[in-house]
Structure formats: structure tokens, C-alpha cells
Design an enzyme around this catalytic site. Structure first.
Site, PDB file in Angstrom:
ATOM      1  N   THR A   1      18.855   0.392 -39.634  1.00 15.63           N
ATOM      2  CA  THR A   1      18.006   1.476 -40.132  1.00 15.63           C
ATOM      3  C   THR A   1      16.551   1.049 -40.186  1.00 15.63           C
ATOM      4  O   THR A   1      16.248  -0.149 -40.351  1.00 15.63           O
ATOM      5  CB  THR A   1      18.459   1.892 -41.548  1.00 15.63           C
ATOM      6  OG1 THR A   1      17.502   2.777 -42.127  1.00 15.63           O
ATOM      7  CG2 THR A   1      18.583   0.674 -42.474  1.00 15.63           C
ATOM      8  N   ASP A   2      15.643   2.023 -40.077  1.00 16.17           N
ATOM      9  CA  ASP A   2      14.220   1.729 -40.227  1.00 16.17           C
ATOM     10  C   ASP A   2      13.883   1.268 -41.641  1.00 16.17           C
ATOM     11  O   ASP A   2      12.842   0.655 -41.876  1.00 16.17           O
ATOM     12  CB  ASP A   2      13.369   2.946 -39.859  1.00 16.17           C
ATOM     13  CG  ASP A   2      13.675   4.196 -40.677  1.00 16.17           C
ATOM     14  OD1 ASP A   2      14.546   4.143 -41.581  1.00 16.17           O
ATOM     15  OD2 ASP A   2      13.048   5.243 -40.417  1.00 16.17           O
ATOM     16  N   GLU A   3      14.762   1.523 -42.603  1.00 15.65           N
ATOM     17  CA  GLU A   3      14.480   1.158 -43.989  1.00 15.65           C
ATOM     18  C   GLU A   3      14.461  -0.350 -44.217  1.00 15.65           C
ATOM     19  O   GLU A   3      13.971  -0.803 -45.255  1.00 15.65           O
ATOM     20  CB  GLU A   3      15.488   1.826 -44.926  1.00 15.65           C
ATOM     21  CG  GLU A   3      15.349   3.330 -44.969  1.00 15.65           C
ATOM     22  CD  GLU A   3      16.056   3.960 -46.155  1.00 15.65           C
ATOM     23  OE1 GLU A   3      16.066   3.351 -47.237  1.00 15.65           O
ATOM     24  OE2 GLU A   3      16.600   5.061 -45.989  1.00 15.65           O
TER      25      GLU A   3
ATOM     26  N   TYR B   1      20.682  -0.468 -50.522  1.00 13.89           N
ATOM     27  CA  TYR B   1      21.215  -0.070 -49.218  1.00 13.89           C
ATOM     28  C   TYR B   1      20.541  -0.827 -48.083  1.00 13.89           C
ATOM     29  O   TYR B   1      21.194  -1.481 -47.269  1.00 13.89           O
ATOM     30  CB  TYR B   1      21.049   1.440 -49.019  1.00 13.89           C
ATOM     31  CG  TYR B   1      21.068   1.872 -47.578  1.00 13.89           C
ATOM     32  CD1 TYR B   1      22.199   1.661 -46.785  1.00 13.89           C
ATOM     33  CD2 TYR B   1      19.950   2.457 -46.984  1.00 13.89           C
ATOM     34  CE1 TYR B   1      22.223   2.038 -45.454  1.00 13.89           C
ATOM     35  CE2 TYR B   1      19.967   2.844 -45.663  1.00 13.89           C
ATOM     36  CZ  TYR B   1      21.096   2.634 -44.896  1.00 13.89           C
ATOM     37  OH  TYR B   1      21.112   3.000 -43.572  1.00 13.89           O
TER      38      TYR B   1
END
Length: 349
Positions: A140-142, A164
Site C-alpha cells: 500500500t502507499d500508506e 495497518y
């Protein structure tokens, strides 16, 4: 549903395992693989958690090249036999817990699924007598953390800011270690927010649509100017398939969209599309609720590396959101059997 059939005698050119193949992105990927490649065997391994629906796979469940196996990626006794008997050539590892709010409430669950599950699948694939050609890990980009005016490329530092994204980043390091030590053929993707039909109602777009269909206001967490980049699920699937054929093992690829939209503006757009109210009344359908413990304002990413392979996002925001709104309008009972999901939406409302 087509359960595993061990005695089936059919010849396929390639066997592909998709973990989490009954989830939102996974089901779109599985359907695409089954339909595009009738000469490939596609195995969907999923535990059918609350955010999955077998209905997402109804169109392909009787196809000869599709097999469903119910199981848990964290359970080596369920994972290992697949690699010992099925001659897996390609793994798309999508199984994960992804809801940021829930990760603050129970981070150990996210560590178990996102990190331990990846460890189990990696080890099984690495030790299999039939060496896989590619292991694609969906991240994910997160993992980049919040942007302070910078735009992230694949070499940007990883600074996850919630449980997460921290578990996804940890799993990335584990995946990379198999490349560094064993030259096990891995590819990592980091994508923007993916949206489209079949997405579970805890995510922002289907949550807003579900609330509006129940004549409730869109609940927006906090008042900070949060925005997100949104990528249509079909474009994300095309990126996965392109990386399978042209991606370089050992590399990381951003999968990004040009469409960045503020969450408040997103809510207003959906209100206008669903309720058809004048602009002066849009704010009447918004309700601001307490924010999560830690919030990132935006995650802009560069994806030139993927674009050099020939990928482009083909679905515009206007077309993609129109398709998505229509699907939820036509399938308002799709998640009606999910008591947990309904309660979650009501609680946030």
C-alpha cells in the site's frame, strides 16, 4: 461454489495462486485471470472473512480452470499442502486485513494476518519442490507515511504511521529478505486507494454510498483537509497482470492514479449523484465525527517505473465513480447478510 477437486485430470500451462481471492481486489483479479487465460489454472485461497462475498465470483465459479480452497494464510498446515501438490507457478499474495480504524483497535490481529500470514505463504512457496516463477506481494502507499509536500517514488523512505501500514511495511521487509538471501522471485506493489464494484462497506466510497442509500448523512472523520488518490479496480488488476509478464523481480512498483480528491469533496460528489440535491443543500448531508488517533493527510506517489512497462490508468474518475455508484444502487442487498458490516456503518453514522 467450486471446491477443490484433487482428482481432476486437466493440463494447464500455468498454475496461479491468489490469496485473498474472494476479497474486493482479489475477486476482480481472479475473475480477470480465469476469463483471460482459460489455459491457466487459477486457485483462489481465502478464509471468507466478513469483508468477502462468494457472490463476487459467481460468474466464474463453474469454470473448469477455477478452483476455490477455503483456508487461512496463517495456518501452515493448510498452506503447505497446496504448494506440495499443486505445482504453483505464480502467487499473488493479496490476503490481508486493511481497515485502518480497526488496526488501532486490535493491532495484534493485523500483525498476525499481514505479517505472519505473509511469512507462512513465503516459506511454503520457497520450500516447494516446484519453484514458483513469481511472488507478487500487494502492499500500500500508506507505508510511505504522510506527505509533507513530497511525492513518493519507490526509493522514498518507509515511515508507516498506523498499525495497518506498519504491518504491511514489515511484511514488505520480509518479502525483500527472500529476494536478498535466496533470490526468490518477488515483486512488491504499492497502490493508491482502489475503488469499484464489490468493495466492502467499511471503505470510504461504499460506506458513504451505503449511508446515503439508508438516508443517513456521510460521516467524515475529523475536520483536517484529508485527500486521497483513487484508482479504479480494473486499472489495478491490469497493473498486476502487466507486472506478472514484464515486471523485474526484486523490484517495487508504485501503482498510482492522477485523481486526488478531498474526502469532503468526495462526499459532496456522492451526495449529488445519489440524492440529486442542489449545491446549497450538500452540506446538510455531511456529519463530522471524531477522527482516528493518527491521520495522514495525503499519499501522493509517482508511478513512472510502472508506466515505463506500458501501464496507464484507463478509467477516468468520472467514469469509474459513475460505474461504482450505479453498481451499489443496483446491488443494495449485496452485503445484507453481513451483520458486522451493517453495525459498523450504523455505529459510524
Amino acid at each position: 461454489m467450486n471446491e477443490r477437486c484433487c482428482g481432476r485430470q486437466m493440463d494447464f500451462n500455468r498454475t496461479v495462486l491468489v490469496t485473498g481471492g474472494s476479497g474486493f481486489i482479489g475477486s476482480h483479479l481472479v475473475c480477470s485471470l480465469v476469463q483471460r487465460h482459460p489455459d491457466w489454472r487459477i486457485i483462489n485461497f481465502d478464509n471468507l472473512d466478513y469483508c468477502c462475498s462468494p457472490r463476487s465470483l459467481e460468474s466464474i465459479e463453474n469454470r473448469a480452470n477455477y478452483t476455490f480452497i477455503k483456508g487461512d494464510v496463517c495456518n501452515s498446515q493448510q498452506v503447505n499442502p497446496i504448494f506440495n501438490t499443486e505445482n504453483i507457478d505464480v502467487i499473488f499474495h493479496l490476503a490481508a486485513k486493511t481497515h485502518v480504524d480497526s488496526s488501532f483497535q486490535c493491532p495484534s490481529d493485523f500483525q498476525h494476518v499481514n505479517f505472519d500470514g505473509t511469512r507462512v505463504v513465503l516459506a511454503a512457496a520457497h520450500h516447494a519442490h516446484h519453484r514458483p516463477q513469481c511472488f507478487i506481494y500487494a502492499s500500500t502507499d500508506e507505508v510511505y507515511g504522510p506527505s509533507l509536500d513530497e511525492v513518493f517514488d519507490e526509493d522514498s523512505p518507509v515511515r508507516p504511521s498506523n498499525p495497518y501500514s506498519a504491518t504491511k511495511a514489515a511484511a514488505e521487509f520480509l518479502v525483500r529478505s527472500y529476494w536478498d538471501k535466496y533470490k526468490f522471485p518477488v515483486i512488491i506493489t504499492r497502490s493508491n486507494n482502489i475503488y469499484g464494484p464489490h468493495q466492502y462497506i467499511e471503505k470510504v466510497i461504499p460506506r458513504f454510498l451505503t449511508l446515503l442509500h439508508m438516508n443517513k448523512k456521510c460521516t467524515i472523520q475529523g475536520t483536517l483537509p484529508k485527500s486521497r488518490h483513487f484508482l479504479f479496480v480494473g486499472d489495478a488488476v491490469n497493473a498486476f497482470l502487466l507486472l506478472l509478464e514484464k515486471g523485474t523481480v526484486g523490484e517495487i512498483y508504485n501503482v498510482g492514479a492522477n485523481c486526488e480528491i478531498a474526502i469532503v469533496q468526495l462526499a459532496k460528489e456522492l451526495v449529488k449523484m445519489v440524492k440529486n440535491v442542489p449545491d446549497a443543500e450538500l452540506n446538510d448531508w455531511l456529519e463530522f465525527v471524531p477522527d482516528r488517533p493518527k491521520v495522514d493527510l495525503r499519499y501522493p506517489i509517482r508511478c513512472e517505473k510502472l508506466q515505463q512497462l506500458g501501464w496507464r490508468a484507463k478509467v477516468s474518475w468520472s467514469d469509474g465513480i459513475r460505474q461504482t455508484v450505479k453498481w451499489y444502487q443496483d446491488h443494495q442487498d449485496f452485503w445484507s447478510d453481513s451483520t458486522e458490516g451493517r453495525n459498523s456503518v450504523f455505529k459510524q453514522a
